[in-house]
Write an enzyme that holds these catalytic residues in place. Structure first.
Site, PDB file in Angstrom:
ATOM      1  N   CYS A   1       0.820  -1.226   0.000  1.00  0.00           N
ATOM      2  CA  CYS A   1       0.000   0.000   0.000  1.00  0.00           C
ATOM      3  C   CYS A   1       0.850   1.272   0.000  1.00  0.00           C
ATOM      4  CB  CYS A   1      -0.953   0.000   1.188  1.00  0.00           C
ATOM      5  SG  CYS A   1      -1.972  -1.468   1.256  1.00  0.00           S
TER       6      CYS A   1
ATOM      7  N   HIS B   1      -3.411   7.100   2.185  1.00  0.00           N
ATOM      8  CA  HIS B   1      -3.863   5.783   1.720  1.00  0.00           C
ATOM      9  C   HIS B   1      -5.249   5.499   2.297  1.00  0.00           C
ATOM     10  CE1 HIS B   1      -4.281   1.629   0.938  1.00  0.00           C
ATOM     11  NE2 HIS B   1      -3.981   1.226   2.145  1.00  0.00           N
TER      12      HIS B   1
ATOM     13  N   ASN C   1     -10.390  -0.121  -0.567  1.00  0.00           N
ATOM     14  CA  ASN C   1      -8.937  -0.002  -0.407  1.00  0.00           C
ATOM     15  C   ASN C   1      -8.276  -0.551  -1.675  1.00  0.00           C
ATOM     16  OD1 ASN C   1      -6.247  -0.500   0.225  1.00  0.00           O
ATOM     17  ND2 ASN C   1      -6.675  -1.299   2.268  1.00  0.00           N
TER      18      ASN C   1
HETATM   19  N1  ACO Z   1     -19.417  -8.933   7.671  1.00  0.00           N
HETATM   20  C1  ACO Z   1     -19.999  -9.274   8.837  1.00  0.00           C
HETATM   21  N2  ACO Z   1     -19.292  -9.708   9.894  1.00  0.00           N
HETATM   22  C2  ACO Z   1     -17.954  -9.814   9.750  1.00  0.00           C
HETATM   23  C3  ACO Z   1     -17.298  -9.487   8.564  1.00  0.00           C
HETATM   24  C4  ACO Z   1     -18.086  -9.030   7.484  1.00  0.00           C
HETATM   25  N3  ACO Z   1     -17.549  -8.665   6.308  1.00  0.00           N
HETATM   26  N4  ACO Z   1     -15.973  -9.680   8.722  1.00  0.00           N
HETATM   27  C5  ACO Z   1     -15.796 -10.120   9.985  1.00  0.00           C
HETATM   28  N5  ACO Z   1     -16.991 -10.208  10.602  1.00  0.00           N
HETATM   29  C6  ACO Z   1     -17.266 -10.633  11.964  1.00  0.00           C
HETATM   30  C7  ACO Z   1     -16.196 -11.560  12.487  1.00  0.00           C
HETATM   31  O1  ACO Z   1     -16.466 -12.910  12.112  1.00  0.00           O
HETATM   32  C8  ACO Z   1     -16.341 -11.351  13.981  1.00  0.00           C
HETATM   33  O2  ACO Z   1     -17.454 -12.090  14.430  1.00  0.00           O
HETATM   34  P1  ACO Z   1     -17.432 -12.832  15.869  1.00  0.00           P
HETATM   35  O3  ACO Z   1     -17.266 -11.701  16.876  1.00  0.00           O
HETATM   36  O4  ACO Z   1     -18.737 -13.511  15.919  1.00  0.00           O
HETATM   37  O5  ACO Z   1     -16.249 -13.735  15.820  1.00  0.00           O
HETATM   38  C9  ACO Z   1     -16.716  -9.875  14.093  1.00  0.00           C
HETATM   39  O6  ACO Z   1     -17.216  -9.486  12.804  1.00  0.00           O
HETATM   40  C10 ACO Z   1     -15.548  -8.990  14.469  1.00  0.00           C
HETATM   41  O7  ACO Z   1     -14.441  -9.354  13.642  1.00  0.00           O
HETATM   42  P2  ACO Z   1     -13.084  -8.609  13.760  1.00  0.00           P
HETATM   43  O8  ACO Z   1     -12.119  -9.131  12.727  1.00  0.00           O
HETATM   44  O9  ACO Z   1     -12.660  -8.605  15.203  1.00  0.00           O
HETATM   45  O10 ACO Z   1     -13.547  -7.171  13.314  1.00  0.00           O
HETATM   46  P3  ACO Z   1     -12.917  -5.777  13.688  1.00  0.00           P
HETATM   47  O11 ACO Z   1     -13.846  -5.053  14.545  1.00  0.00           O
HETATM   48  O12 ACO Z   1     -11.476  -5.866  14.064  1.00  0.00           O
HETATM   49  O13 ACO Z   1     -12.962  -5.051  12.260  1.00  0.00           O
HETATM   50  C11 ACO Z   1     -11.491  -4.462  10.463  1.00  0.00           C
HETATM   51  C12 ACO Z   1     -12.241  -5.578  11.157  1.00  0.00           C
HETATM   52  C13 ACO Z   1     -12.518  -3.470   9.888  1.00  0.00           C
HETATM   53  C14 ACO Z   1     -10.666  -5.022   9.311  1.00  0.00           C
HETATM   54  C15 ACO Z   1     -10.596  -3.759  11.516  1.00  0.00           C
HETATM   55  O14 ACO Z   1      -9.750  -4.700  12.139  1.00  0.00           O
HETATM   56  C16 ACO Z   1      -9.765  -2.681  10.963  1.00  0.00           C
HETATM   57  O15 ACO Z   1     -10.225  -1.579  10.775  1.00  0.00           O
HETATM   58  N6  ACO Z   1      -8.482  -2.960  10.686  1.00  0.00           N
HETATM   59  C17 ACO Z   1      -7.616  -2.038  10.069  1.00  0.00           C
HETATM   60  C18 ACO Z   1      -6.884  -2.721   9.030  1.00  0.00           C
HETATM   61  C19 ACO Z   1      -7.362  -2.388   7.662  1.00  0.00           C
HETATM   62  O16 ACO Z   1      -8.108  -1.493   7.394  1.00  0.00           O
HETATM   63  N7  ACO Z   1      -6.819  -3.145   6.738  1.00  0.00           N
HETATM   64  C20 ACO Z   1      -7.046  -2.891   5.372  1.00  0.00           C
HETATM   65  C21 ACO Z   1      -5.933  -3.457   4.582  1.00  0.00           C
HETATM   66  S1  ACO Z   1      -4.373  -3.070   5.174  1.00  0.00           S
HETATM   67  C22 ACO Z   1      -3.906  -1.588   4.657  1.00  0.00           C
HETATM   68  O17 ACO Z   1      -4.343  -1.128   3.634  1.00  0.00           O
HETATM   69  C23 ACO Z   1      -2.948  -0.852   5.460  1.00  0.00           C
END
Ligand code: ACO
Length: 321
Positions: free
Chosen positions: A111, A248, A278
Site C-alpha cells: 500500500c 492511503h 482499499n
Molecule cells: N461482515 C460481517 N461480519 C464480519 C465481517 C463481514 N464482512 N468480517 C468479519 N466479521 C465478523 C467476524 O467474524 C467477527 O465475528 P465474531 O465476533 O462472531 O467472531 C466480528 O465481525 C468482528 O471481527 P473482527 O475481525 O474482530 O472485526 P474488527 O472489529 O477488528 O474489524 C477491520 C475488522 C474493519 C478489518 C478492523 O480490524 C480494521 O479496521 N483494521 C484495520 C486494518 C485495515 O483497514 N486493513 C485494510 C488493509 S491493510 C492496509 O491497507 C494498510
C-alpha cells in the site's frame, strides 16, 4: 530543484459492486462494512487488467499535464498485482503508450508502493538523471482475495492512478520520509507461487491475502502520524500549514484516528474509500486525481501524502502544489 506533480490521472473498472451486492453472495451487510470501514462500494475488474487500467490512468495524467509519451524519461509503477511476473507492468505501460525513451520498472511496497515510487522518482530527478517521470500505483486486488473470507474480501477494490512529475526550480516535493519493518510482515501477507521443482511437495493450494486487522490498525495509527510529523517538520512547516492530507484509503477509522492524533480537523482528509474501497498502491494517486479534477488543489497549497501497509512499509511526502 524540486520534483513537481504536473498532471494526474486515474482509471477504475466499469463494474461497481455495492455492500448490498456482497451481502447477496456472503454473510455480511452494508451496516457491518460501512460502520467499520466507511466503504460503501468498490469497482471490481472484469475485462480490465492492471496494465490496461494503468495505461488509461497514464494517458489521462499525460493529457492533464500537457506532456507527450515521448517526453517521458522514467516510468515507475507500484503494484503487488502485476499481470505478469515479467514483463513488468511498467514495461507494458511503456509499450502501450509508445514511451520508447523511458526506463520502466515496477516496485513492490504494497500500500506504500506509489509513495515509494514517487520518492524514487524524486531521487532520480534530484540527481539530475532524468527530467520527466510517470509514477503510478495500480492494483487488481480482487484476484488475490479469498472470496470465502468475508473479513478481508469486502475491504478491497481494483483501479489505477498516475502522476506526471517534472524537475522544477520553484515548487514541488519539499520533504519525504519512508520506512519498513520486515519483522512484522506477517500481519498482512499473501504468498507468491510456490516452488514446483521435482524436489518439493507441490500439493499446496493457491494463497490469498491474509490480515490481522487489529494489528494493522495499531501499526497504521502510530506509524502514520509519526511519519507525517517528521515529514512536515523536515519541510519547515507545521501541521497547521497543511491544506490537505491525502492518505492511503484503508479505513475511515484509521483516517479519523490520524487526524485526531495530529490535532487537525478530519475535514482536511479527503476520502475516496467510500466509492473505491482499499486499492493498495493505487489509492493515493486516485485520491489525488479526484482532488485535482474537483479543483481542490490550488498553486501554493501544501499537501501531505502518506501510504502505509504490507511489508510492513510506510512513506510520506509533503508537496507544494
Ligand atoms: N461482515 C460481517 N461480519 C464480519 C465481517 C463481514 N464482512 N468480517 C468479519 N466479521 C465478523 C467476524 O467474524 C467477527 O465475528 P465474531 O465476533 O462472531 O467472531 C466480528 O465481525 C468482528 O471481527 P473482527 O475481525 O474482530 O472485526 P474488527 O472489529 O477488528 O474489524 C477491520 C475488522 C474493519 C478489518 C478492523 O480490524 C480494521 O479496521 N483494521 C484495520 C486494518 C485495515 O483497514 N486493513 C485494510 C488493509 S491493510 C492496509 O491497507 C494498510
Amino acid at each position: 530543484m524540486k520534483t513537481r506533480i504536473i498532471g494526474t490521472g486515474s482509471c477504475l473498472p466499469e463494474n461497481v459492486v455495492t455492500n448490498d451486492d456482497l451481502s447477496k453472495i456472503m454473510d455480511t451487510s452494508d451496516e457491518w462494512i460501512s460502520s467499520r470501514t466507511g466503504i460503501r462500494e468498490r469497482h471490481l475488474a472484469k475485462e480490465e487488467t492492471t496494465a490496461s487500467m494503468s495505461t488509461e490512468a497514464a494517458r489521462r495524467a499525460l493529457e492533464n499535464a500537457g506532456v507527450t509519451a515521448k517526453e517521458i524519461d522514467l516510468i515507475i509503477l507500484g503494484t503487488v498485482t502485476a499481470d505478469h511476473v515479467t514483463p513488468s507492468c511498467a514495461c507494458e505501460v511503456q509499450a502501450a503508450l509508445g514511451a520508447d525513451r523511458a526506463v520502466a520498472f515496477d516496485i513492490n511496497a504494497a500500500c506504500s508502493g506509489f509513495m515509494f515510487a514517487l520518492n524514487i522518482a524524486n531521487a532520480y530527478l534530484q540527481a539530475g538523471f532524468y527530467k520527466t517521470a510517470l509514477v503510478l500505483g495500480a492494483e487488481t486486488l480482487s484476484k488475490i482475495m479469498d472470496w470465502n473470507d468475508r473479513s478481508t474480501c469486502v475491504l478491497f477494490g481494483d483501479g489505477a492512478g498516475a502522476v506526471v512529475v517534472r524537475a522544477d526550480e520553484n515548487s514541488g516535493l519539499l520533504a519525504f520520509d519512508q520506512g519498513s519493518d520486515g519483522s512484522r510482515g506477517g500481519v498482512l501477507a499473501c504468498e507468491n507461487r510456490t516452488n514446483n521443482n521435482p524436489l518439493v511437495d507441490t500439493s499446496k493450494d493457491l494463497a490469498y491475502i491474509q490480515m490481522d486487522g487489529q494489528e494493522v490498525y495499531k501499526f497504521a495509527v502510530t506509524a502514520v502520524p509519526s511519519s507525517l510529523q517528521k515529514t512536515i517538520v523536515a519541510a519547515g512547516l507545521t501541521v497547521e500549514d497543511i491544506d490537505y492530507f491525502a492518505l492511503h484509503q484503508a479505513n475511515i477509522r484509521i483516517l479519523q484516528s490520524v487526524a485526531k492524533r495530529l490535532h487537525v480537523s478530519a475535514d482536511k482528509f479527503p476520502i475516496s474509500l467510500d466509492h473505491c474501497g482499499n486499492i493498495s498502491a493505487a489509492s493515493v494517486p486516485i485520491l489525488l486525481d479526484e482532488m485535482n479534477r474537483k479543483g481542490m488543489l490550488k498553486p501554493g497549497m501544501k499537501i501531505a501524502m502518506s501510504g502505509f501497509g504490507g511489508g510492513l512499509t510506510w512513506a510520506s511526502a509533503v508537496v507544494e502544489w
